[in-house]
Design a protein around this motif. Structure first.
Motif, PDB file in Angstrom:
ATOM      1  N   ASP A  13       0.823  -1.215   0.000  1.00 11.88           N
ATOM      2  CA  ASP A  13       0.000   0.000   0.000  1.00 11.88           C
ATOM      3  C   ASP A  13       0.855   1.262   0.000  1.00 11.88           C
ATOM      4  N   ASN A  14       1.950   1.240   0.749  1.00 10.23           N
ATOM      5  CA  ASN A  14       2.844   2.405   0.760  1.00 10.23           C
ATOM      6  C   ASN A  14       3.496   2.623  -0.607  1.00 10.23           C
ATOM      7  N   LEU A  15       3.827   1.546  -1.282  1.00 12.51           N
ATOM      8  CA  LEU A  15       4.380   1.682  -2.633  1.00 12.51           C
ATOM      9  C   LEU A  15       3.332   2.219  -3.597  1.00 12.51           C
ATOM     10  N   TYR A  16       2.082   1.787  -3.417  1.00 11.72           N
ATOM     11  CA  TYR A  16       0.995   2.312  -4.251  1.00 11.72           C
ATOM     12  C   TYR A  16       0.891   3.832  -4.079  1.00 11.72           C
ATOM     13  N   LYS A  17       0.891   4.282  -2.836  1.00 15.51           N
ATOM     14  CA  LYS A  17       0.760   5.720  -2.560  1.00 15.51           C
ATOM     15  C   LYS A  17       1.981   6.486  -3.070  1.00 15.51           C
ATOM     16  N   PHE A  18       3.152   5.879  -2.968  1.00 14.47           N
ATOM     17  CA  PHE A  18       4.363   6.478  -3.525  1.00 14.47           C
ATOM     18  C   PHE A  18       4.185   6.705  -5.032  1.00 14.47           C
ATOM     19  N   GLY A  19       3.720   5.679  -5.730  1.00 15.20           N
ATOM     20  CA  GLY A  19       3.511   5.788  -7.173  1.00 15.20           C
ATOM     21  C   GLY A  19       2.455   6.809  -7.535  1.00 15.20           C
ATOM     22  N   GLU A  20       1.417   6.881  -6.714  1.00 12.89           N
ATOM     23  CA  GLU A  20       0.327   7.832  -6.967  1.00 12.89           C
ATOM     24  C   GLU A  20       0.846   9.276  -6.904  1.00 12.89           C
ATOM     25  N   LYS A  21       1.639   9.576  -5.883  1.00 15.61           N
ATOM     26  CA  LYS A  21       2.164  10.943  -5.735  1.00 15.61           C
ATOM     27  C   LYS A  21       3.188  11.258  -6.829  1.00 15.61           C
ATOM     28  N   ILE A  22       4.029  10.286  -7.152  1.00 17.60           N
ATOM     29  CA  ILE A  22       4.986  10.478  -8.247  1.00 17.60           C
ATOM     30  C   ILE A  22       4.236  10.749  -9.555  1.00 17.60           C
ATOM     31  N   GLY A  23       3.155  10.021  -9.769  1.00 18.28           N
ATOM     32  CA  GLY A  23       2.361  10.186 -10.984  1.00 18.28           C
ATOM     33  C   GLY A  23       1.766  11.576 -11.100  1.00 18.28           C
ATOM     34  N   LEU A  24       1.281  12.130  -9.990  1.00 19.37           N
ATOM     35  CA  LEU A  24       0.743  13.487 -10.005  1.00 19.37           C
ATOM     36  C   LEU A  24       1.837  14.496 -10.348  1.00 19.37           C
ATOM     37  N   ALA A  25       2.992  14.347  -9.722  1.00 18.91           N
ATOM     38  CA  ALA A  25       4.108  15.250 -10.025  1.00 18.91           C
ATOM     39  C   ALA A  25       4.528  15.113 -11.487  1.00 18.91           C
ATOM     40  N   PHE A  26       4.532  13.890 -11.990  1.00 21.63           N
ATOM     41  CA  PHE A  26       4.956  13.596 -13.363  1.00 21.63           C
ATOM     42  C   PHE A  26       4.019  14.281 -14.372  1.00 21.63           C
ATOM     43  N   GLN A  27       2.702  14.175 -14.161  1.00 22.50           N
ATOM     44  CA  GLN A  27       1.746  14.778 -15.090  1.00 22.50           C
ATOM     45  C   GLN A  27       1.772  16.301 -15.016  1.00 22.50           C
ATOM     46  N   LEU A  28       1.914  16.848 -13.811  1.00 22.64           N
ATOM     47  CA  LEU A  28       2.013  18.299 -13.674  1.00 22.64           C
ATOM     48  C   LEU A  28       3.269  18.816 -14.359  1.00 22.64           C
ATOM     49  N   GLN A  29       4.316  18.008 -14.331  1.00 28.60           N
ATOM     50  CA  GLN A  29       5.544  18.380 -15.026  1.00 28.60           C
ATOM     51  C   GLN A  29       5.319  18.414 -16.539  1.00 28.60           C
ATOM     52  N   ASP A  30       4.517  17.471 -17.050  1.00 28.58           N
ATOM     53  CA  ASP A  30       4.152  17.479 -18.469  1.00 28.58           C
ATOM     54  C   ASP A  30       3.443  18.783 -18.830  1.00 28.58           C
ATOM     55  N   ASP A  31       2.499  19.188 -17.987  1.00 28.16           N
ATOM     56  CA  ASP A  31       1.767  20.443 -18.216  1.00 28.16           C
ATOM     57  C   ASP A  31       2.746  21.624 -18.276  1.00 28.16           C
ATOM     58  N   TYR A  32       3.674  21.621 -17.331  1.00 26.55           N
ATOM     59  CA  TYR A  32       4.658  22.714 -17.249  1.00 26.55           C
ATOM     60  C   TYR A  32       5.568  22.730 -18.480  1.00 26.55           C
ATOM     61  N   LEU A  33       6.084  21.561 -18.863  1.00 24.95           N
ATOM     62  CA  LEU A  33       7.013  21.479 -19.986  1.00 24.95           C
ATOM     63  C   LEU A  33       6.352  21.837 -21.308  1.00 24.95           C
ATOM     64  N   ASP A  34       5.055  21.605 -21.418  1.00 29.82           N
ATOM     65  CA  ASP A  34       4.372  21.955 -22.667  1.00 29.82           C
ATOM     66  C   ASP A  34       4.384  23.468 -22.896  1.00 29.82           C
ATOM     67  N   VAL A  35       4.525  24.234 -21.820  1.00 32.82           N
ATOM     68  CA  VAL A  35       4.588  25.690 -21.942  1.00 32.82           C
ATOM     69  C   VAL A  35       6.034  26.180 -21.877  1.00 32.82           C
ATOM     70  N   GLY A  40       8.997  24.141 -21.711  1.00 31.43           N
ATOM     71  CA  GLY A  40      10.067  23.240 -22.123  1.00 31.43           C
ATOM     72  C   GLY A  40      10.847  23.774 -23.312  1.00 31.43           C
ATOM     73  N   ASP A  41      12.008  23.205 -23.537  1.00 29.43           N
ATOM     74  CA  ASP A  41      12.831  23.529 -24.707  1.00 29.43           C
ATOM     75  C   ASP A  41      12.387  22.626 -25.854  1.00 29.43           C
ATOM     76  N   PRO A  42      11.875  23.210 -26.957  1.00 37.03           N
ATOM     77  CA  PRO A  42      11.369  22.367 -28.057  1.00 37.03           C
ATOM     78  C   PRO A  42      12.400  21.362 -28.569  1.00 37.03           C
ATOM     79  N   LYS A  43      13.675  21.728 -28.542  1.00 36.98           N
ATOM     80  CA  LYS A  43      14.735  20.824 -29.050  1.00 36.98           C
ATOM     81  C   LYS A  43      14.847  19.583 -28.164  1.00 36.98           C
ATOM     82  N   VAL A  44      14.624  19.776 -26.876  1.00 32.99           N
ATOM     83  CA  VAL A  44      14.735  18.667 -25.926  1.00 32.99           C
ATOM     84  C   VAL A  44      13.388  17.975 -25.749  1.00 32.99           C
ATOM     85  N   PHE A  45      12.321  18.775 -25.756  1.00 29.37           N
ATOM     86  CA  PHE A  45      10.967  18.262 -25.527  1.00 29.37           C
ATOM     87  C   PHE A  45      10.525  17.342 -26.653  1.00 29.37           C
ATOM     88  N   GLY A  46      11.115  17.522 -27.847  1.00 26.44           N
ATOM     89  CA  GLY A  46      10.829  16.618 -28.961  1.00 26.44           C
ATOM     90  C   GLY A  46       9.636  17.034 -29.798  1.00 26.44           C
TER      91      GLY A  46
END
Length: 325
Positions: A193-215, A217-223
């Motif tokens: 259960d603790n690993l599940y919650k770890f993954g859940e929080k990492i996933g939220l940070a990961f998706q928010l980072q996607d939102d941030y990089l879309d605005v 990010g460096d197009p050359k690196v972002f792809g």
């Protein structure tokens, strides 16, 4: 043996490459093989094996279940691309472009069934736990996708609603990967259960980072060209908070750009980015990413295995958060 994330990724890729591809008709399975051969980060199977390796030293024994999760993930991408009418995925033509929409639907459906077949190829005493979690996760992902679709016609989406949508659409699959790894390794319910919650929080940070990089990010690196979410009026953390925090004049300007049916792409991206800068959205997003990443650490700290066994998983999570693509 404790494997590095790179060693695990290598095992995953080698296993996927040697999967039998002899079912007929070949035309049904060619898109399945095509999608899985495109590569990608393989985050979900890597997390599953890293989760397993916390407790046991033979993660290669669950490569089939890890591949099941990757098959499922790619099935969702195949159907997402069709719904979004996207032309490219990982630099390759999407299935509905390379073949057609009907082929994408049918081959995607077959990928879902293959994912279940591969996941079910696990020890009998773990089968119900694993399939129950996998099935609940699959249902939640569909629920998240529907929320995302519903948001398209709304301008009153709250930050709380958005966080719940990305939890369902993105986070739960990362959490599921880690927990299935732990379950297959015979971990305690508390550790799983603790690993599940770890993954859940990492996933939220990961998706928010996607939102941030879309605005920002460096197009050359972002792809790809930045601002895709802006041009499509996608309800992201950035847009929702900009709208909800804007002053009256700023809100009118945001609404004008959202309503515009004809516009210069670069002009819209520049104007919206300037609005984000003036409202303080970049800092807000970065603070939220740091918050969820910090929260995740509480849960991996609580997993009751020696600290040295956690090193690779911690390092992998850190790498996920430091990406710029």
């Amino acid at each position: 043996m404790i494997y590095t994330a790179d060693e695990i990724l290598s095992k995953v890729n080698a296993f996927i490459e040697q999967l039998p591809n002899d079912r007929k008709p070949a035309s049904l399975y060619a898109p399945v093989q095509y999608v899985l051969s495109m590569g990608g980060k393989r985050i979900r199977p890597t997390l599953m094996l890293l989760g397993y390796n916390l407790f046991k030293e033979d993660p290669e024994s669950i490569l089939m279940q890890a591949t099941a999760l990757e098959t499922y993930h790619n099935y969702t991408l195949l159907h997402d691309d069709l719904m979004d009418n996207a032309d490219l995925r990982r630099g390759h033509e999407t299935v509905h472009r390379k073949w057609n929409a009907n082929q994408a639907i049918l081959s995607g459906d077959s990928m879902l069934v293959l994912a279940y077949q591969r996941m079910a190829d696990c020890p009998g005493d773990k089968l119900k736990q694993v399939l129950d979690l996998f099935t609940e996760t699959a249902l939640q992902i569909g629920e998240g996708q529907q929320m995302d679709i519903d948001f398209e016609t709304r301008n009153d989406v709250s930050e709380e609603e958005y966080i719940e949508m990305i939890r369902l659409k993105t986070s739960v699959l990362l959490a599921c990967a880690l927990k299935i790894g732990a379950l297959l390794a015979g971990a305690s319910e508390k550790d799983a259960d603790n690993l599940y919650k770890f993954g859940e929080k990492i996933g939220l940070a990961f998706q928010l980072q996607d939102d941030y990089l879309d605005v920002y990010g460096d197009p050359k690196v972002f792809g790809k060209a930045i601002g895709g979410d802006i041009t499509s009026n996608k309800k992201t953390y950035m847009l929702i908070n900009a709208f909800n925090r804007a002053k009256e004049g700023q809100r009118k300007e945001i609404s004008r750009w959202i309503a515009a049916t004809s516009f210069d792409r670069n002009e819209k991206v520049a104007a919206m980015t300037e609005l984000y800068n003036n409202i303080g959205i970049a800092q807000l997003a970065q603070e939220k990413i740091v918050y969820y990443f910090s929260e995740s650490k509480r849960y991996i700290d609580a997993v009751e295995v020696p600290e040295e066994r956690k090193h690779e998983l911690r390092a992998y999570a850190e790498k996920m958060m430091k990406r710029n693509y």
